[in-house]
Structure formats: C-alpha cells, structure tokens
Design a protein around this motif. Sequence first.
Motif, mmCIF file in Angstrom:
data_model
loop_
_atom_site.group_PDB
_atom_site.id
_atom_site.type_symbol
_atom_site.label_atom_id
_atom_site.label_comp_id
_atom_site.label_asym_id
_atom_site.label_seq_id
_atom_site.Cartn_x
_atom_site.Cartn_y
_atom_site.Cartn_z
ATOM 1 N N ILE A 117 0.873 -1.167 0.000
ATOM 2 C CA ILE A 117 0.000 0.000 0.000
ATOM 3 C C ILE A 117 0.917 1.226 0.000
ATOM 4 N N GLN A 141 1.206 5.757 0.121
ATOM 5 C CA GLN A 141 0.548 6.973 0.595
ATOM 6 C C GLN A 141 1.370 8.184 0.180
ATOM 7 N N LYS A 184 -1.711 12.614 1.595
ATOM 8 C CA LYS A 184 -2.862 12.051 0.908
ATOM 9 C C LYS A 184 -3.285 10.715 1.503
ATOM 10 N N ALA A 185 -4.285 10.103 0.870
ATOM 11 C CA ALA A 185 -4.871 8.873 1.407
ATOM 12 C C ALA A 185 -4.069 7.637 1.004
ATOM 13 N N LEU A 186 -4.451 6.531 1.599
ATOM 14 C CA LEU A 186 -3.837 5.247 1.305
ATOM 15 C C LEU A 186 -4.332 4.705 -0.027
ATOM 16 N N TRP A 239 -4.077 1.026 -2.208
ATOM 17 C CA TRP A 239 -3.618 -0.348 -2.306
ATOM 18 C C TRP A 239 -2.975 -0.597 -3.671
ATOM 19 N N TYR A 282 4.216 1.048 2.024
ATOM 20 C CA TYR A 282 4.074 0.131 3.148
ATOM 21 C C TYR A 282 3.846 -1.300 2.645
ATOM 22 N N PHE A 287 -5.542 -6.040 6.524
ATOM 23 C CA PHE A 287 -4.114 -5.765 6.578
ATOM 24 C C PHE A 287 -3.690 -5.499 8.033
ATOM 25 N N TRP A 302 1.305 -3.699 9.862
ATOM 26 C CA TRP A 302 1.971 -3.010 8.762
ATOM 27 C C TRP A 302 3.441 -2.806 9.106
ATOM 28 N N GLY A 303 4.261 -2.681 8.064
ATOM 29 C CA GLY A 303 5.625 -2.255 8.277
ATOM 30 C C GLY A 303 5.663 -0.765 8.569
ATOM 31 N N GLN A 304 6.843 -0.265 8.866
ATOM 32 C CA GLN A 304 6.987 1.146 9.229
ATOM 33 C C GLN A 304 6.888 2.071 8.029
#
Lengths: 122, 108
Positions: free
Chosen positions: A39, A41, A45-47, A49, A96, A109, A112-114
């Motif tokens: 994903i 970003q 702004k928004a996420l 996929w 991500y 999901f 999540w990773g950092q």
Amino acid sequence: QITLKESGPTLVKPTQTLTLTCTFSGFSLSTSGVGVGWIRQPPGKALEWLALIYWNDDKRYSPSLKSRLTITKDTSKNQVVLTMTNMDPVDTATYYCASVTIFGALNWFDPWGQGTLVTVSS
Amino acid sequence: DIQMTQSPSSLSASVGDRVTITCRASQSISSYLNWYQQKPGKAPKLLIYAASSLQSGVPSRFSGSGSGTDFTLTISSLQPEDFATYYCQQSYSTLLFTFGPGTKVDIK
C-alpha cells in the motif's frame, strides 16, 4: 509476534524501475490463509492499495497500476518483492507492506511495516 | 470498481466526546469493511475488521457497525491518543482493495 520491514531506494529517477523488498518474521507465506500486500501513501494524501500475494502464489494488482507492477515472494527468505516500472514524480509516496489475514472471504491488513519514503526526482 | 466515501473529512472534538465517522460504499459490500487508525508519521493500525469485530488489543471504546453500503466507526469517549486519521477499507472485491479518503480527528 509478526513484524515487517520495507527496504529499497529512497530516491529514483523518472522512468526508472523501483524495486522494494518486504522482509517479515512471525509467519510463513507457505501457510494457508496468509498473504502480504503493498500500500502506498503520497505525502498528505490517502492510502492506495497496490498489490497483494497470497500463500498459494495467487497475485492481485490494482487495475490502474497493473501494467507497471510485479509482486513475487521468496518463501525461504521470508521476503516479498514489489517492482514498479516507469516511475514518475507522482509516484512519490511512503510505501508500506502489510501482512494479510484471510478468514473465509474476509481479508484485512495487519500489522503493517513502518513504511519507506520513495521520492521520484531527476 | 467499488468506491468508498467517508464523512466528515475532518472533525474537531474534545476529550470525552462521542465521535462517529461514517463510511459509505458505492455498492453493497456485505460486512467486508475494515477500519484503520493512522497517527502522523506512523503506519496505519487495524482497529475493526469485518465491520464490527474489534482487533485484539484495541480499546473497547472503539466500535464498528453497519452492513451493505453504510458503516460507522464510533469512539465512545475520545481520549488524547485517539487524535488521528481514520480510514475505512473494503475487501469485498479482492480484485481492488479500496480505501476511503480518510477522516481526520483533531483537538477542539
């Protein structure tokens, strides 16, 4: 405990290909019912996929980016690799990876990773 | 494609307030709806899955409801650590996992 971490270049030039690696622990992608997704970003702004790969090597891609994306897994290394071709400044974003839990037909999901910030600039 | 909308896009609230965020899908998605919380500079965190199931470790002041096209995330008593942006995400279509545009909750 499941952990994921993204790695790859922080700066790419326009038209180049981006290769990102997600290295995870705490689960195996050979186990039924799991997956790894990507994903992104853009700043402020928004996420969005991008792609997902399941334990059985089933792959899903965002239709709008499908021609530019490839997702693969290396089960022995606990890694998932995402490549994105023909990078453009609009692809500047934090990328991500996340573990996907599949329960019946449900997918979510977590964790999540950092994230890793990728800047596209000449 | 399934489109997701959220309202409001932002809100200001005080500690202790009850906060409600709405997410709407462009077509029925049954209960295939997840909610995430994202704090500035941090990765999103899963709060609610399958519309109303609380993820392990998430405080009980968070709750989700809805099915079909209309969903709600409620924070029963807003705490200082809850100021963040909240995203809904549908998984009805596994060909496109759409996120909503987000709702930013800040301090009044």
